[in-house]
Design a protein around this motif. Sequence first.
Motif, mmCIF file in Angstrom:
data_model
loop_
_atom_site.group_PDB
_atom_site.id
_atom_site.type_symbol
_atom_site.label_atom_id
_atom_site.label_comp_id
_atom_site.label_asym_id
_atom_site.label_seq_id
_atom_site.Cartn_x
_atom_site.Cartn_y
_atom_site.Cartn_z
ATOM 1 N N TYR B 266 0.940 -1.216 -0.080
ATOM 2 C CA TYR B 266 -0.030 -0.084 0.083
ATOM 3 C C TYR B 266 0.725 1.188 -0.054
ATOM 4 C CZ TYR B 266 1.356 0.525 4.980
ATOM 5 O OH TYR B 266 2.061 0.823 6.049
ATOM 6 N N LEU B 267 0.392 2.256 -0.339
ATOM 7 C CA LEU B 267 0.865 3.822 -0.094
ATOM 8 C C LEU B 267 -0.023 4.581 0.490
ATOM 9 C CD1 LEU B 267 3.428 4.422 -3.226
ATOM 10 C CD2 LEU B 267 4.098 3.865 -0.705
ATOM 11 N N CYS B 268 -1.109 4.940 -0.196
ATOM 12 C CA CYS B 268 -2.185 5.822 0.140
ATOM 13 C C CYS B 268 -3.130 5.469 1.212
ATOM 14 C CB CYS B 268 -2.736 6.676 -0.987
ATOM 15 S SG CYS B 268 -3.826 5.775 -2.033
ATOM 16 N N ARG B 269 -3.421 4.280 1.116
ATOM 17 C CA ARG B 269 -4.386 3.708 1.856
ATOM 18 C C ARG B 269 -5.782 4.321 1.528
ATOM 19 N NH1 ARG B 269 -2.118 0.172 5.281
ATOM 20 N NH2 ARG B 269 -3.954 -0.542 6.626
ATOM 21 N N GLY B 270 -5.740 5.193 0.341
ATOM 22 C CA GLY B 270 -7.202 5.955 0.255
ATOM 23 C C GLY B 270 -7.782 5.852 -1.161
ATOM 24 N N ALA B 272 -6.263 5.895 -4.107
ATOM 25 C CA ALA B 272 -5.835 6.719 -5.174
ATOM 26 C C ALA B 272 -4.312 6.358 -5.914
ATOM 27 C CB ALA B 272 -5.616 8.092 -4.397
ATOM 28 N N CYS B 273 -3.480 5.739 -5.288
ATOM 29 C CA CYS B 273 -2.200 5.517 -5.798
ATOM 30 C C CYS B 273 -2.036 4.248 -6.490
ATOM 31 C CB CYS B 273 -1.310 5.885 -4.644
ATOM 32 S SG CYS B 273 -1.243 3.968 -3.534
ATOM 33 N N GLY B 274 -2.831 3.397 -6.509
ATOM 34 C CA GLY B 274 -2.625 2.144 -7.154
ATOM 35 C C GLY B 274 -2.022 1.024 -6.646
ATOM 36 N N CYS B 276 -2.019 -0.956 -4.042
ATOM 37 C CA CYS B 276 -2.506 -2.070 -3.321
ATOM 38 C C CYS B 276 -3.256 -2.917 -4.420
ATOM 39 C CB CYS B 276 -3.406 -1.628 -2.421
ATOM 40 S SG CYS B 276 -4.805 -0.994 -2.671
ATOM 41 N N MET B 306 -9.121 -3.101 -5.358
ATOM 42 C CA MET B 306 -8.201 -1.988 -4.273
ATOM 43 C C MET B 306 -8.714 -2.257 -3.194
ATOM 44 S SD MET B 306 -6.775 -1.088 -7.204
ATOM 45 C CE MET B 306 -5.529 0.301 -6.451
ATOM 46 N N CYS B 308 -7.654 -1.362 -0.174
ATOM 47 C CA CYS B 308 -7.604 -0.523 0.892
ATOM 48 C C CYS B 308 -8.932 0.389 1.049
ATOM 49 C CB CYS B 308 -6.506 0.675 0.571
ATOM 50 S SG CYS B 308 -6.929 1.611 -1.028
#
Lengths: 197, 321
Positions: B266-270, B272-274, B276, B306, B308
């Motif tokens: 994960y990176l953003c956990r929201g 948006a970042c792709g 996950c 995704m 997240c």
Amino acid sequence: MRSRPVYGELTPRPGSGHLFVADGEGAEAILDLFQKAGAQASSLLEKSHIIYMPGPNGTDFGARLEALGAAQYHRSPSFASAQSRLKKVLADAHMGLQIYLAGTEGLMGQAQRDVIEAGLPHEAVQTEHRGSTVRRVQCVHCKGITENVRTDPIKCSHCGLHLFVRDHYSRRLAAFQGVNIDAEDPGQVPAAVERFK
Amino acid sequence: MSVKAPRISVTVAEVVEVNPLIKRFRFVRSDGQPMPPFSGGAHIVVEMDDHGTRRLNPYSLMSVPEDSSGYSISVRRDDTGRGGSLYLHQQVKPGMAMEIGYPVNLFSLDQRAKKHLMIAGGIGITPFISQMAQLTSLGGRFELHYSVRNRELGAYVDELKALYGDRIHLYFDDEGDKIDLDRLLAGQSFGTHLYVCGPKGMISWVRSTADAAGWPKGTVHSEEFLAPPVGQPFTVELAQSKKSITVGATQSLLEAMEAANVDAPYLCRGGACGQCETDVVRCDGHIEHNDHWLSDEQKASNRKIMPCVSRFGGTTLVLDR
Ligand code: FES
């Protein structure tokens, strides 16, 4: 250094103004764009500024371009003489101005460099390759630029080394890379072949 | 990053009530070392043990990027959310030991820009606070347009005005203020980049207005953290790990995988970042795609998820994880 750039086909995009920079046969890419624009062509022309110069082969479609009737049309003998105008236009412009470049790689590369310097990402600039395929080549040894290169190998116009013209293109220099071809075996230079027209 | 990525052990140095909805938290390293450097717009995940559910919620850093003595975040209380913000508001007190992730920046300033035009809505102000501090020390040009519900809930309004004067433009919804976006965008000098952080509606309004005004894609930057929505519990089979897990009502699928010790990226956990993105092996039912990463086509195919933010309803969901 980046590999060979990719060019597209100019398409009208919504914007507050439209700046075209073209040389030689690039004029026809602009003429085609207005053809495609159809009914919108006249409102587009009202907000258009065209900077044009003849191509390295002498092609000059200036009269046809001027006849389009853009809000501003300016013809220059070369990119070097048009550059200060281009920089001034970019310095005074607002966001929303669309940029269209057409013609030779050398012209598009140099104009694109000025647009990037003005703060736009390179992918925001539309380009269309038309006409001559002559290259702008930078000698990696003396850093000198040789314009309108037609053959491969070439002789660097600055240091005189024989250069192999690579497909490696630098956006920062707006030039292809030229590398000494007879470094190992001085004097062993293959015959020059016309690769770019 | 993933759940097994290194963490920074921190101590809560300060909790400040900014207004009735927002609290600010300051973290310093428990070992007394300086914090790793970050750039304006970066976020960290804050690890919480929320009544047995382990959460890693992302928050934008709002401290000065060069200040390595600690990190600050601001958290808006969401009374109807899953509980992460409530946990921070109610349980976290000065002196408490916590774990945070290393900073990640998915909303960085574009250094090619000649000027930075920032548009913030509500708590979306936080990444801009660190960005403006960074631009001030580097000498970059910027202008901020900040829209809030009313004066009372306008977090940091006075501080920003005091620091940056007429570069800060305020809009109070209750007083009928509205950003005149068409005019604002038309007047920007060439080479300006646009940044927007705030509610979903604001981001899509700014993006579509800029697009219609001829702003190239690469000059428009946005950040939106979707909070993982609550929903019905569901069961997922993880093919690689040979595990079957249950995702609780207020838990995200990613959190459930982490709780089962499955190493999921994960990176953003929201959404948006792709980072996950996970392949779906089998899906008998319906995936609630809550992200804005997958294309509509990908969402319809039900071959990707995704974890997240997205959930599932149906009989069987098998993931390649
Ligand atoms: S972690 Fe960024 S989209 Fe899921």
